[in-house]
Design an enzyme around this catalytic site. Sequence first.
Site, PDB file in Angstrom:
ATOM      1  N   ARG A   1      -9.526   4.034   9.139  1.00 49.45           N
ATOM      2  CA  ARG A   1      -9.139   2.685   9.529  1.00 49.45           C
ATOM      3  C   ARG A   1     -10.338   1.929  10.095  1.00 49.45           C
ATOM      4  O   ARG A   1     -10.299   0.715  10.223  1.00 49.45           O
ATOM      5  CB  ARG A   1      -8.045   2.800  10.605  1.00 49.45           C
ATOM      6  CG  ARG A   1      -7.037   1.685  10.667  1.00 49.45           C
ATOM      7  CD  ARG A   1      -5.922   2.046  11.654  1.00 49.45           C
ATOM      8  NE  ARG A   1      -6.447   2.337  12.977  1.00 49.45           N
ATOM      9  CZ  ARG A   1      -6.723   1.414  13.901  1.00 49.45           C
ATOM     10  NH1 ARG A   1      -6.495   0.151  13.653  1.00 49.45           N
ATOM     11  NH2 ARG A   1      -7.201   1.757  15.079  1.00 49.45           N
TER      12      ARG A   1
ATOM     13  N   ARG B   1      14.023 -12.250  10.316  1.00 45.32           N
ATOM     14  CA  ARG B   1      13.295 -12.003  11.565  1.00 45.32           C
ATOM     15  C   ARG B   1      11.880 -12.556  11.395  1.00 45.32           C
ATOM     16  O   ARG B   1      10.928 -12.043  11.975  1.00 45.32           O
ATOM     17  CB  ARG B   1      13.248 -10.509  11.869  1.00 45.32           C
ATOM     18  CG  ARG B   1      14.623  -9.839  11.921  1.00 45.32           C
ATOM     19  CD  ARG B   1      14.519  -8.483  12.573  1.00 45.32           C
ATOM     20  NE  ARG B   1      13.346  -7.768  12.070  1.00 45.32           N
ATOM     21  CZ  ARG B   1      12.466  -7.127  12.834  1.00 45.32           C
ATOM     22  NH1 ARG B   1      12.612  -7.128  14.128  1.00 45.32           N
ATOM     23  NH2 ARG B   1      11.452  -6.484  12.311  1.00 45.32           N
TER      24      ARG B   1
ATOM     25  N   ARG C   1      -1.463  -7.574  13.386  1.00 45.03           N
ATOM     26  CA  ARG C   1      -1.944  -6.420  12.624  1.00 45.03           C
ATOM     27  C   ARG C   1      -3.008  -6.828  11.609  1.00 45.03           C
ATOM     28  O   ARG C   1      -3.951  -6.089  11.350  1.00 45.03           O
ATOM     29  CB  ARG C   1      -0.770  -5.727  11.921  1.00 45.03           C
ATOM     30  CG  ARG C   1       0.145  -5.022  12.905  1.00 45.03           C
ATOM     31  CD  ARG C   1       1.455  -4.621  12.274  1.00 45.03           C
ATOM     32  NE  ARG C   1       1.280  -3.676  11.187  1.00 45.03           N
ATOM     33  CZ  ARG C   1       2.087  -3.574  10.134  1.00 45.03           C
ATOM     34  NH1 ARG C   1       3.131  -4.369  10.025  1.00 45.03           N
ATOM     35  NH2 ARG C   1       1.861  -2.692   9.201  1.00 45.03           N
TER      36      ARG C   1
ATOM     37  N   ARG D   1      11.342 -12.159   3.694  1.00 45.53           N
ATOM     38  CA  ARG D   1      12.078 -10.926   3.984  1.00 45.53           C
ATOM     39  C   ARG D   1      13.361 -11.206   4.749  1.00 45.53           C
ATOM     40  O   ARG D   1      13.359 -11.995   5.692  1.00 45.53           O
ATOM     41  CB  ARG D   1      11.215  -9.999   4.851  1.00 45.53           C
ATOM     42  CG  ARG D   1      10.629  -8.856   4.089  1.00 45.53           C
ATOM     43  CD  ARG D   1       9.896  -7.961   5.054  1.00 45.53           C
ATOM     44  NE  ARG D   1       8.710  -7.431   4.418  1.00 45.53           N
ATOM     45  CZ  ARG D   1       7.732  -6.815   5.070  1.00 45.53           C
ATOM     46  NH1 ARG D   1       7.785  -6.689   6.376  1.00 45.53           N
ATOM     47  NH2 ARG D   1       6.705  -6.349   4.415  1.00 45.53           N
TER      48      ARG D   1
ATOM     49  N   LYS E   1       0.821  -1.217   0.000  1.00 43.99           N
ATOM     50  CA  LYS E   1       0.000   0.000   0.000  1.00 43.99           C
ATOM     51  C   LYS E   1       0.855   1.267   0.000  1.00 43.99           C
ATOM     52  O   LYS E   1       0.564   2.220  -0.731  1.00 43.99           O
ATOM     53  CB  LYS E   1      -0.932  -0.020   1.212  1.00 43.99           C
ATOM     54  CG  LYS E   1      -1.841   1.179   1.298  1.00 43.99           C
ATOM     55  CD  LYS E   1      -2.906   0.968   2.355  1.00 43.99           C
ATOM     56  CE  LYS E   1      -2.329   0.833   3.756  1.00 43.99           C
ATOM     57  NZ  LYS E   1      -1.691   2.093   4.226  1.00 43.99           N
TER      58      LYS E   1
END
Length: 211
Positions: free
Chosen positions: A88, A155, A166, A125, A14
């Site tokens: 949100r 990580r 989230r 990642r 986003k």
Amino acid sequence: MHRIVLIGPPASGKGTQCRRLQNLLNLPTLGTGKLLRKEVELGTQLGLEVESYLSSGAYVPDALIMELVKNWMARHSESGWLLDGFPRTLAQAEALEVDVSFQAPTLAIALEVPQHELEQRIASRRECADCGATVSVGPSNEKNCKECGGLLESRADDDLENFRRRFANYSELTQPLFDYYAANGKLLTINGSGTSDEVFAVINNHFHPSG
Ligand SMILES: [Zn+2]
């Protein structure tokens, strides 16, 4: 005039699409995180309040965020705008529509990426231990940084846990906005599964149809 809301889950790209859309349409852009930090920097009364929440690790209350957004919109009411990650919640979206101290969006762009694909992005990642670059490793699962040769560290466990928290929050609070904006005839759903270029081509085509 464009007044655009951009919605998408964490790790959906986003932020990148927002920057590209901002360049395409040349619109002032509001990200609430940045807005909060700026207010703290300016040392305004609201800023001091915001800082007290941020420094204690608490969520900044909705009412405070709404106040900041209201002030920002008043300054940009002539030009149109782009909102990144706001509203949100359904309550915030409704306020934009019905409360005259805000402006209603003309379009809501929703990026859709399946949860398993987002988790795959997180899992691939890596961060370079030497130069700090964040990279996405491919199927060969390379071990060293292309830029400096440093060791790439994962990580993924921390990041996945953080992501799931989230994402659950997003599903519960933000997903209902899809239906809300669809009912208002403002929803443009974009498949966010491709590369950044592929996704942006679809967005671009909405504003500048190629044929
Ligand atoms: Zn490196």
